[in-house]
Design a protein around this motif. Structure first.
Motif, PDB file in Angstrom:
ATOM      1  N   ILE A  62       0.846  -1.186   0.000  1.00  0.00           N
ATOM      2  CA  ILE A  62       0.000   0.000   0.000  1.00  0.00           C
ATOM      3  C   ILE A  62       0.881   1.235   0.000  1.00  0.00           C
ATOM      4  N   LYS A  63       0.611   2.146  -0.938  1.00  0.00           N
ATOM      5  CA  LYS A  63       1.414   3.366  -1.083  1.00  0.00           C
ATOM      6  C   LYS A  63       0.816   4.537  -0.302  1.00  0.00           C
ATOM      7  N   ARG A  64      -0.496   4.761  -0.447  1.00  0.00           N
ATOM      8  CA  ARG A  64      -1.081   5.881   0.281  1.00  0.00           C
ATOM      9  C   ARG A  64      -2.601   5.882   0.195  1.00  0.00           C
ATOM     10  N   LEU A  65      -3.204   6.571   1.161  1.00  0.00           N
ATOM     11  CA  LEU A  65      -4.634   6.839   1.151  1.00  0.00           C
ATOM     12  C   LEU A  65      -4.898   7.913   0.110  1.00  0.00           C
ATOM     13  N   ALA A  66      -5.910   7.717  -0.742  1.00  0.00           N
ATOM     14  CA  ALA A  66      -6.185   8.672  -1.814  1.00  0.00           C
ATOM     15  C   ALA A  66      -7.574   9.289  -1.732  1.00  0.00           C
ATOM     16  N   ALA A  67      -8.511   8.617  -1.052  1.00  0.00           N
ATOM     17  CA  ALA A  67      -9.871   9.155  -1.009  1.00  0.00           C
ATOM     18  C   ALA A  67     -10.645   8.552   0.158  1.00  0.00           C
ATOM     19  N   LEU A  83      -4.050   3.784  -3.070  1.00  0.00           N
ATOM     20  CA  LEU A  83      -3.221   3.430  -4.212  1.00  0.00           C
ATOM     21  C   LEU A  83      -2.213   2.396  -3.727  1.00  0.00           C
ATOM     22  N   SER A  84      -2.029   1.325  -4.502  1.00  0.00           N
ATOM     23  CA  SER A  84      -1.131   0.243  -4.106  1.00  0.00           C
ATOM     24  C   SER A  84      -0.312  -0.223  -5.289  1.00  0.00           C
ATOM     25  N   GLU A  85       0.741  -0.967  -4.972  1.00  0.00           N
ATOM     26  CA  GLU A  85       1.580  -1.581  -5.991  1.00  0.00           C
ATOM     27  C   GLU A  85       1.559  -3.092  -5.826  1.00  0.00           C
ATOM     28  N   TYR A  86       1.673  -3.779  -6.955  1.00  0.00           N
ATOM     29  CA  TYR A  86       1.799  -5.232  -6.975  1.00  0.00           C
ATOM     30  C   TYR A  86       3.078  -5.622  -6.239  1.00  0.00           C
ATOM     31  N   ASN A  87       2.969  -6.621  -5.358  1.00  0.00           N
ATOM     32  CA  ASN A  87       4.125  -7.055  -4.585  1.00  0.00           C
ATOM     33  C   ASN A  87       4.416  -8.543  -4.755  1.00  0.00           C
ATOM     34  N   GLY A  88       3.584  -9.250  -5.509  1.00  0.00           N
ATOM     35  CA  GLY A  88       3.832 -10.670  -5.737  1.00  0.00           C
ATOM     36  C   GLY A  88       2.546 -11.464  -5.878  1.00  0.00           C
ATOM     37  N   GLY A  89       2.705 -12.694  -6.323  1.00  0.00           N
ATOM     38  CA  GLY A  89       1.570 -13.596  -6.478  1.00  0.00           C
ATOM     39  C   GLY A  89       1.075 -13.651  -7.908  1.00  0.00           C
ATOM     40  N   ASP A  90       0.323 -14.696  -8.185  1.00  0.00           N
ATOM     41  CA  ASP A  90      -0.280 -14.887  -9.500  1.00  0.00           C
ATOM     42  C   ASP A  90      -1.787 -14.752  -9.366  1.00  0.00           C
ATOM     43  N   ILE A  91      -2.401 -14.146 -10.350  1.00  0.00           N
ATOM     44  CA  ILE A  91      -3.845 -13.938 -10.287  1.00  0.00           C
ATOM     45  C   ILE A  91      -4.568 -15.270 -10.225  1.00  0.00           C
ATOM     46  N   GLN A  92      -5.418 -15.385  -9.228  1.00  0.00           N
ATOM     47  CA  GLN A  92      -6.312 -16.527  -9.067  1.00  0.00           C
ATOM     48  C   GLN A  92      -7.446 -16.093  -8.163  1.00  0.00           C
ATOM     49  N   LYS A  93      -8.662 -16.212  -8.632  1.00  0.00           N
ATOM     50  CA  LYS A  93      -9.789 -15.806  -7.803  1.00  0.00           C
ATOM     51  C   LYS A  93      -9.962 -16.826  -6.685  1.00  0.00           C
ATOM     52  N   ALA A  94     -10.216 -16.321  -5.496  1.00  0.00           N
ATOM     53  CA  ALA A  94     -10.264 -17.213  -4.338  1.00  0.00           C
ATOM     54  C   ALA A  94     -11.618 -17.215  -3.644  1.00  0.00           C
ATOM     55  N   LEU A 125      -8.526   8.009  -8.808  1.00  0.00           N
ATOM     56  CA  LEU A 125      -7.295   7.278  -8.518  1.00  0.00           C
ATOM     57  C   LEU A 125      -6.351   7.249  -9.722  1.00  0.00           C
ATOM     58  N   LEU A 126      -6.896   7.218 -10.912  1.00  0.00           N
ATOM     59  CA  LEU A 126      -6.064   7.205 -12.113  1.00  0.00           C
ATOM     60  C   LEU A 126      -5.422   8.559 -12.387  1.00  0.00           C
ATOM     61  N   GLU A 127      -6.079   9.639 -11.989  1.00  0.00           N
ATOM     62  CA  GLU A 127      -5.620  10.968 -12.379  1.00  0.00           C
ATOM     63  C   GLU A 127      -4.972  11.781 -11.274  1.00  0.00           C
ATOM     64  N   ASN A 128      -5.187  11.431 -10.017  1.00  0.00           N
ATOM     65  CA  ASN A 128      -4.672  12.272  -8.952  1.00  0.00           C
ATOM     66  C   ASN A 128      -3.725  11.497  -8.058  1.00  0.00           C
ATOM     67  N   GLN A 129      -2.530  11.984  -7.939  1.00  0.00           N
ATOM     68  CA  GLN A 129      -1.531  11.299  -7.135  1.00  0.00           C
ATOM     69  C   GLN A 129      -1.072  12.108  -5.928  1.00  0.00           C
ATOM     70  N   ASP A 130      -1.597  13.320  -5.733  1.00  0.00           N
ATOM     71  CA  ASP A 130      -1.037  14.140  -4.659  1.00  0.00           C
ATOM     72  C   ASP A 130      -2.054  14.719  -3.675  1.00  0.00           C
ATOM     73  N   LYS A 131      -3.328  14.565  -3.911  1.00  0.00           N
ATOM     74  CA  LYS A 131      -4.328  15.090  -2.989  1.00  0.00           C
ATOM     75  C   LYS A 131      -5.215  13.946  -2.502  1.00  0.00           C
ATOM     76  N   ILE A 132      -5.925  14.201  -1.414  1.00  0.00           N
ATOM     77  CA  ILE A 132      -6.913  13.250  -0.901  1.00  0.00           C
ATOM     78  C   ILE A 132      -8.286  13.861  -1.141  1.00  0.00           C
ATOM     79  N   VAL A 148     -14.563  17.616  -1.321  1.00  0.00           N
ATOM     80  CA  VAL A 148     -13.506  18.483  -0.815  1.00  0.00           C
ATOM     81  C   VAL A 148     -12.171  17.813  -1.113  1.00  0.00           C
ATOM     82  N   LEU A 149     -11.206  18.606  -1.568  1.00  0.00           N
ATOM     83  CA  LEU A 149      -9.870  18.087  -1.800  1.00  0.00           C
ATOM     84  C   LEU A 149      -8.966  18.569  -0.679  1.00  0.00           C
ATOM     85  N   LEU A 150      -8.219  17.641  -0.102  1.00  0.00           N
ATOM     86  CA  LEU A 150      -7.337  17.957   1.023  1.00  0.00           C
ATOM     87  C   LEU A 150      -5.880  17.843   0.591  1.00  0.00           C
TER      88      LEU A 150
END
Length: 150
Positions: A62-67, A83-94, A125-132, A148-150
């Motif tokens: 997890i990188k940060r809270l966005a909204a 917003l998060s980044e992939y850290n491992g594993g293979d896609i499989q629905k569980a 989430l796709l367009e804003n990387q610096d505000k909440i 409201v944008l913080l």
């Protein structure tokens, strides 16, 4: 005094090293970002990691809270989007509630999301990387009541 009875939920847009984003498909809402309800006594971060793992088999960083959203429709919810980044594993629905899970480009996401609340949340989430963003909305019909944008 009556105690609050809203649901606390979490969601995340997970990006891999190729710039693709993880979506999961549900029967009712179609494609959406992974996430779900925080269980009683569970931490928000633990819940988010658990939900992503259960729905896709993917481990995230997890990188940060966005909204933060308040959904005033029944049942009322407080939703925390990260917003998060992939850290491992293979896609499989569980879980039985997930029909599919796969990676999409930014352009593909815009064409596969079907519900207005999810379009609204993912677009941010796709367009804003610096505000909440903090917003309140209703569903059916979808209407943003405040933002409201913080």
């Amino acid at each position: 005094m009556k105690h609050p009875s809203h649901i606390v939920a979490v969601g995340t847009l997970v990006e891999n090293k190729r710039g693709q984003f993880l979506l999961v498909k549900t029967e009712l809402r179609g494609w959406e970002m992974p996430g779900g309800q925080v269980e009683e006594g569970e931490g928000v971060i633990s819940a988010l990691k658990r939900e992503v793992m259960e729905e896709s088999g993917i481990d995230i960083e997890i990188k940060r809270l966005a909204a933060v959203y308040s959904s005033a429709s029944e049942p009322s919810k407080v939703i925390l989007d990260f917003l998060s980044e992939y850290n491992g594993g293979d896609i499989q629905k569980a879980t039985s509630e997930i029909l599919d899970a796969k990676w999409f480009s930014k352009e593909e996401i815009r064409s596969v999301i079907q519900t207005d609340p999810m379009k609204y949340r993912i677009q941010w989430l796709l367009e804003n990387q610096d505000k909440i963003r903090h917003a309140s909305y209703t569903k059916n019909p979808f209407k943003v009541q405040s933002e409201v944008l913080l």
